[in-house]
Design a protein around this motif. Sequence first.
Motif, PDB file in Angstrom:
ATOM      1  N   UNK A  28       0.840  -1.198   0.000  1.00 57.69           N
ATOM      2  CA  UNK A  28       0.000   0.000   0.000  1.00 57.69           C
ATOM      3  C   UNK A  28       0.874   1.247   0.000  1.00 57.69           C
ATOM      4  N   UNK A  29       0.268   2.340  -0.430  1.00 61.91           N
ATOM      5  CA  UNK A  29       0.940   3.631  -0.322  1.00 61.91           C
ATOM      6  C   UNK A  29       0.950   4.029   1.154  1.00 61.91           C
ATOM      7  N   UNK A  30       2.107   4.429   1.680  1.00 64.01           N
ATOM      8  CA  UNK A  30       2.196   4.887   3.059  1.00 64.01           C
ATOM      9  C   UNK A  30       1.530   6.249   3.170  1.00 64.01           C
ATOM     10  N   UNK A  31       0.733   6.454   4.211  1.00 66.38           N
ATOM     11  CA  UNK A  31       0.066   7.745   4.398  1.00 66.38           C
ATOM     12  C   UNK A  31       1.059   8.879   4.592  1.00 66.38           C
ATOM     13  N   UNK A  32       2.206   8.594   5.195  1.00 66.81           N
ATOM     14  CA  UNK A  32       3.174   9.664   5.484  1.00 66.81           C
ATOM     15  C   UNK A  32       3.901  10.161   4.247  1.00 66.81           C
ATOM     16  N   UNK A  33       4.051   9.314   3.227  1.00 63.67           N
ATOM     17  CA  UNK A  33       4.764   9.667   1.998  1.00 63.67           C
ATOM     18  C   UNK A  33       6.054  10.432   2.308  1.00 63.67           C
ATOM     19  N   UNK A  34       6.926   9.810   3.078  1.00 63.77           N
ATOM     20  CA  UNK A  34       8.228  10.407   3.399  1.00 63.77           C
ATOM     21  C   UNK A  34       8.903  10.879   2.123  1.00 63.77           C
ATOM     22  N   UNK A  35       8.834  10.064   1.090  1.00 70.11           N
ATOM     23  CA  UNK A  35       9.202  10.480  -0.259  1.00 70.11           C
ATOM     24  C   UNK A  35       8.059  10.050  -1.170  1.00 70.11           C
ATOM     25  N   UNK A  36       7.930  10.725  -2.301  1.00 70.19           N
ATOM     26  CA  UNK A  36       6.827  10.444  -3.224  1.00 70.19           C
ATOM     27  C   UNK A  36       6.895   9.003  -3.731  1.00 70.19           C
ATOM     28  N   UNK A  37       5.836   8.237  -3.472  1.00 69.50           N
ATOM     29  CA  UNK A  37       5.804   6.833  -3.860  1.00 69.50           C
ATOM     30  C   UNK A  37       6.138   5.879  -2.726  1.00 69.50           C
ATOM     31  N   UNK A  38       6.373   6.404  -1.512  1.00 72.62           N
ATOM     32  CA  UNK A  38       6.674   5.597  -0.324  1.00 72.62           C
ATOM     33  C   UNK A  38       5.616   4.499  -0.183  1.00 72.62           C
ATOM     34  N   UNK A  39       6.066   3.255  -0.210  1.00 76.48           N
ATOM     35  CA  UNK A  39       5.180   2.096  -0.223  1.00 76.48           C
ATOM     36  C   UNK A  39       5.514   1.174   0.946  1.00 76.48           C
ATOM     37  N   UNK A  40       4.497   0.541   1.504  1.00 74.14           N
ATOM     38  CA  UNK A  40       4.670  -0.445   2.564  1.00 74.14           C
ATOM     39  C   UNK A  40       4.280  -1.819   2.042  1.00 74.14           C
ATOM     40  N   UNK A  41       5.101  -2.806   2.329  1.00 76.44           N
ATOM     41  CA  UNK A  41       4.771  -4.199   2.034  1.00 76.44           C
ATOM     42  C   UNK A  41       4.475  -4.843   3.386  1.00 76.44           C
ATOM     43  N   UNK A 108      17.099  12.388  -4.611  1.00 74.80           N
ATOM     44  CA  UNK A 108      18.309  13.182  -4.449  1.00 74.80           C
ATOM     45  C   UNK A 108      18.618  13.294  -2.971  1.00 74.80           C
ATOM     46  N   UNK A 109      19.690  13.970  -2.657  1.00 72.73           N
ATOM     47  CA  UNK A 109      20.138  14.045  -1.271  1.00 72.73           C
ATOM     48  C   UNK A 109      19.191  14.811  -0.357  1.00 72.73           C
ATOM     49  N   UNK A 110      18.425  15.728  -0.880  1.00 73.82           N
ATOM     50  CA  UNK A 110      17.540  16.548  -0.052  1.00 73.82           C
ATOM     51  C   UNK A 110      16.072  16.241  -0.321  1.00 73.82           C
ATOM     52  N   UNK A 111      15.737  14.952  -0.361  1.00 72.39           N
ATOM     53  CA  UNK A 111      14.365  14.558  -0.683  1.00 72.39           C
ATOM     54  C   UNK A 111      13.503  14.265   0.542  1.00 72.39           C
ATOM     55  N   UNK A 112      14.004  14.565   1.731  1.00 73.15           N
ATOM     56  CA  UNK A 112      13.201  14.403   2.931  1.00 73.15           C
ATOM     57  C   UNK A 112      13.487  13.147   3.732  1.00 73.15           C
ATOM     58  N   UNK A 113      14.416  12.320   3.271  1.00 71.62           N
ATOM     59  CA  UNK A 113      14.762  11.112   4.006  1.00 71.62           C
ATOM     60  C   UNK A 113      16.266  10.995   4.075  1.00 71.62           C
ATOM     61  N   UNK A 114      16.767  10.466   5.179  1.00 66.88           N
ATOM     62  CA  UNK A 114      18.201  10.261   5.302  1.00 66.88           C
ATOM     63  C   UNK A 114      18.518   9.224   6.367  1.00 66.88           C
ATOM     64  N   UNK A 115      19.679   8.675   6.277  1.00 69.14           N
ATOM     65  CA  UNK A 115      20.183   7.726   7.265  1.00 69.14           C
ATOM     66  C   UNK A 115      21.512   8.244   7.779  1.00 69.14           C
ATOM     67  N   UNK A 116      21.805   7.929   9.020  1.00 65.52           N
ATOM     68  CA  UNK A 116      23.081   8.335   9.600  1.00 65.52           C
ATOM     69  C   UNK A 116      23.893   7.074   9.895  1.00 65.52           C
ATOM     70  N   UNK A 117      25.068   6.993   9.309  1.00 59.79           N
ATOM     71  CA  UNK A 117      25.956   5.859   9.521  1.00 59.79           C
ATOM     72  C   UNK A 117      27.223   6.374  10.189  1.00 59.79           C
ATOM     73  N   UNK A 118      27.595   5.752  11.284  1.00 60.68           N
ATOM     74  CA  UNK A 118      28.838   6.120  11.960  1.00 60.68           C
ATOM     75  C   UNK A 118      29.799   4.949  11.890  1.00 60.68           C
ATOM     76  N   UNK A 119      31.053   5.239  11.634  1.00 56.56           N
ATOM     77  CA  UNK A 119      32.090   4.218  11.565  1.00 56.56           C
ATOM     78  C   UNK A 119      32.679   4.026  12.963  1.00 56.56           C
ATOM     79  N   UNK A 120      32.503   2.833  13.508  1.00 51.69           N
ATOM     80  CA  UNK A 120      33.041   2.500  14.828  1.00 51.69           C
ATOM     81  C   UNK A 120      34.154   1.457  14.736  1.00 51.69           C
ATOM     82  N   UNK A 121      34.724   1.308  13.557  1.00 49.46           N
ATOM     83  CA  UNK A 121      35.717   0.255  13.359  1.00 49.46           C
ATOM     84  C   UNK A 121      36.939   0.420  14.262  1.00 49.46           C
ATOM     85  N   UNK A 122      37.254   1.638  14.627  1.00 48.26           N
ATOM     86  CA  UNK A 122      38.434   1.861  15.478  1.00 48.26           C
ATOM     87  C   UNK A 122      38.180   1.462  16.933  1.00 48.26           C
TER      88      UNK A 122
END
Length: 144
Positions: A28-41, A108-122
């Motif tokens: 279904x289409x997600x009601x929040x539409x974080x980005x256009x076409x945001x779909x839930x399975x 694109x980078x400013x489309x309303x969604x993002x993830x934060x990844x931190x490198x903890x390898x050290x």
Amino acid sequence: MTDTIFAKIVSGEIPARKIYENEHVIAIMDLSQVTKGHTLVITKKPVRNIFDYDEELASNVFAVIPRIAKAIKNHNPDVKGLNILMNNEAVASQTIFHSHIHLLPRYGENDGFGLKWEDHSNEYTPEELDRIKEKLIKSLEGLK
């Protein structure tokens, strides 16, 4: 589990913008539409999250993901990529405790969604990583 909004959508009690359905899932289409076409399975089987999946359910659910992802990308030439996200338990931002997978088209980078990844390898020595690896292997063997 049968009183979640997703269980009510699956049963037809609550309407939704359904784009796909088979005997195992509804998309279904997600009601929040974080980005256009945001779909839930959403699983038709009322399981909480990935920790309740068996191999058969996983096979049935994940088998449809590429098809839906391709439809999302193909319907709009502006789609540059796609995030597939599944939150499992509250600590991982799950808010509805009925299994569902987010397909988030990216424009694109400013489309309303993002993830934060931190490198903890050290923060880990090779020996610590080997201990973690061995524990995971033993845990996998215990699940056979």
